[in-house]
Design a protein around this motif. Structure first.
Motif, PDB file in Angstrom:
ATOM      1  N   LEU A  17       0.449  32.988  47.574  1.00 69.10           N
ATOM      2  CA  LEU A  17       1.486  32.229  48.265  1.00 69.10           C
ATOM      3  C   LEU A  17       2.830  32.900  48.033  1.00 69.10           C
ATOM      4  CD1 LEU A  17       0.500  28.629  47.091  1.00 69.10           C
ATOM      5  CD2 LEU A  17       0.225  29.548  49.403  1.00 69.10           C
ATOM      6  N   LEU A  20      -5.782  35.019  51.563  1.00 68.26           N
ATOM      7  CA  LEU A  20      -6.874  34.155  51.111  1.00 68.26           C
ATOM      8  C   LEU A  20      -8.167  34.914  51.395  1.00 68.26           C
ATOM      9  CD1 LEU A  20      -8.079  31.622  49.941  1.00 68.26           C
ATOM     10  CD2 LEU A  20      -7.851  30.523  52.167  1.00 68.26           C
ATOM     11  N   LYS A  63       0.599  22.786  46.403  1.00 62.09           N
ATOM     12  CA  LYS A  63       1.751  23.595  45.980  1.00 62.09           C
ATOM     13  C   LYS A  63       2.872  23.578  47.021  1.00 62.09           C
ATOM     14  CE  LYS A  63       1.693  25.748  42.658  1.00 62.09           C
ATOM     15  NZ  LYS A  63       2.166  25.337  41.332  1.00 62.09           N
ATOM     16  N   GLN A  64       2.534  23.436  48.293  1.00 59.94           N
ATOM     17  CA  GLN A  64       3.517  23.437  49.387  1.00 59.94           C
ATOM     18  C   GLN A  64       3.279  22.220  50.285  1.00 59.94           C
ATOM     19  OE1 GLN A  64       6.135  25.338  49.691  1.00 59.94           O
ATOM     20  NE2 GLN A  64       5.614  26.558  47.907  1.00 59.94           N
ATOM     21  N   MET A 118      -5.992  34.039  46.209  1.00 57.49           N
ATOM     22  CA  MET A 118      -5.063  33.417  47.151  1.00 57.49           C
ATOM     23  C   MET A 118      -3.648  33.773  46.705  1.00 57.49           C
ATOM     24  SD  MET A 118      -4.408  29.397  48.081  1.00 57.49           S
ATOM     25  CE  MET A 118      -3.599  28.979  46.545  1.00 57.49           C
ATOM     26  N   LEU A 147       1.226  31.350  53.281  1.00 55.97           N
ATOM     27  CA  LEU A 147      -0.040  31.726  52.668  1.00 55.97           C
ATOM     28  C   LEU A 147      -0.267  33.184  53.063  1.00 55.97           C
ATOM     29  CD1 LEU A 147      -2.650  31.022  51.165  1.00 55.97           C
ATOM     30  CD2 LEU A 147      -3.566  30.186  53.329  1.00 55.97           C
ATOM     31  N   ALA A 199      -3.262  25.176  47.847  1.00 53.01           N
ATOM     32  CA  ALA A 199      -2.102  25.639  48.613  1.00 53.01           C
ATOM     33  C   ALA A 199      -1.315  24.452  49.165  1.00 53.01           C
ATOM     34  CB  ALA A 199      -2.552  26.558  49.746  1.00 53.01           C
ATOM     35  N   LYS A 200      -2.019  23.445  49.669  1.00 51.91           N
ATOM     36  CA  LYS A 200      -1.342  22.266  50.219  1.00 51.91           C
ATOM     37  C   LYS A 200      -0.656  21.456  49.124  1.00 51.91           C
ATOM     38  CE  LYS A 200      -4.086  21.721  54.410  1.00 51.91           C
ATOM     39  NZ  LYS A 200      -5.077  20.877  55.114  1.00 51.91           N
ATOM     40  N   LEU A 218       2.795  24.829  55.514  1.00 49.47           N
ATOM     41  CA  LEU A 218       2.401  26.209  55.264  1.00 49.47           C
ATOM     42  C   LEU A 218       2.309  26.953  56.593  1.00 49.47           C
ATOM     43  CD1 LEU A 218      -0.589  25.533  52.849  1.00 49.47           C
ATOM     44  CD2 LEU A 218       1.446  26.864  52.242  1.00 49.47           C
TER      45      LEU A 218
END
Length: 156
Positions: free
Chosen positions: A72, A80, A102-103, A70, A77, A99-100, A107
């Motif tokens: 970012l 993936l 981290k951000q 993945m 994103l 990911a969620k 996204l």
């Protein structure tokens, strides 16, 4: 971040080739009708010289084998991809949760219009389609869709 026997961790320079190989296998399996615009060597160079050193790149590893990647870039994103043998085993869900985290403010991502399994995956994770193009903006010249995910903030 262990779960079962798969560890998700930040990628380092030694992961670039294996991550590129996952990308290549996944692209071929998931997108058989899409022409890959770059050679395998160009993809490996892109991982080694751009994605791993310049972006936030994560890999899923089991028994010293990379089985997912993945990438970012801020709120986007960028990539993936899972090894085809690892699809449907919860690994994509784990990457999405990361990911969620981290951000948390949102996204965005792009996926090809023909990739209906990706549409289902992202929509299941709360993404909505916000733009469709004819593909002139991507290297493959393949019609694509931009998806967006925003956290739902509670009113005071």
């Amino acid at each position: 971040m262990e779960h079962g026997d798969v560890l998700i961790r930040p990628a380092d320079d030694t992961d670039a080739d294996a991550a590129a190989d996952v990308w290549l296998r996944s692209f071929a399996a998931a997108l058989p009708s899409v022409r890959c615009a770059h050679t395998d060597e160009e993809i490996r160079n892109w991982f080694a010289h751009v994605l791993v050193p310049q972006y936030e790149t994560w890999v899923a590893v089991t028994e010293d084998t990379v089985v997912g990647v993945m990438v970012l870039k801020g709120k986007e994103l960028k990539q993936l991809y899972l090894d085809p043998a690892w699809r449907g085993r919860g690994l994509g869900d784990r990457f999405m949760a990361l990911a969620k985290r981290k951000q948390p403010d949102g996204l965005t991502l792009w996926t090809f219009q023909v990739n209906t399994s990706a549409h289902r995956f992202y929509e299941r994770h709360g993404f909505t389609a916000v733009e469709r193009t004819d593909g002139q903006g991507n290297d493959e010249r393949e019609p694509d869709i931009r998806y967006s995910w925003q956290t739902r903030r509670r009113s005071p």
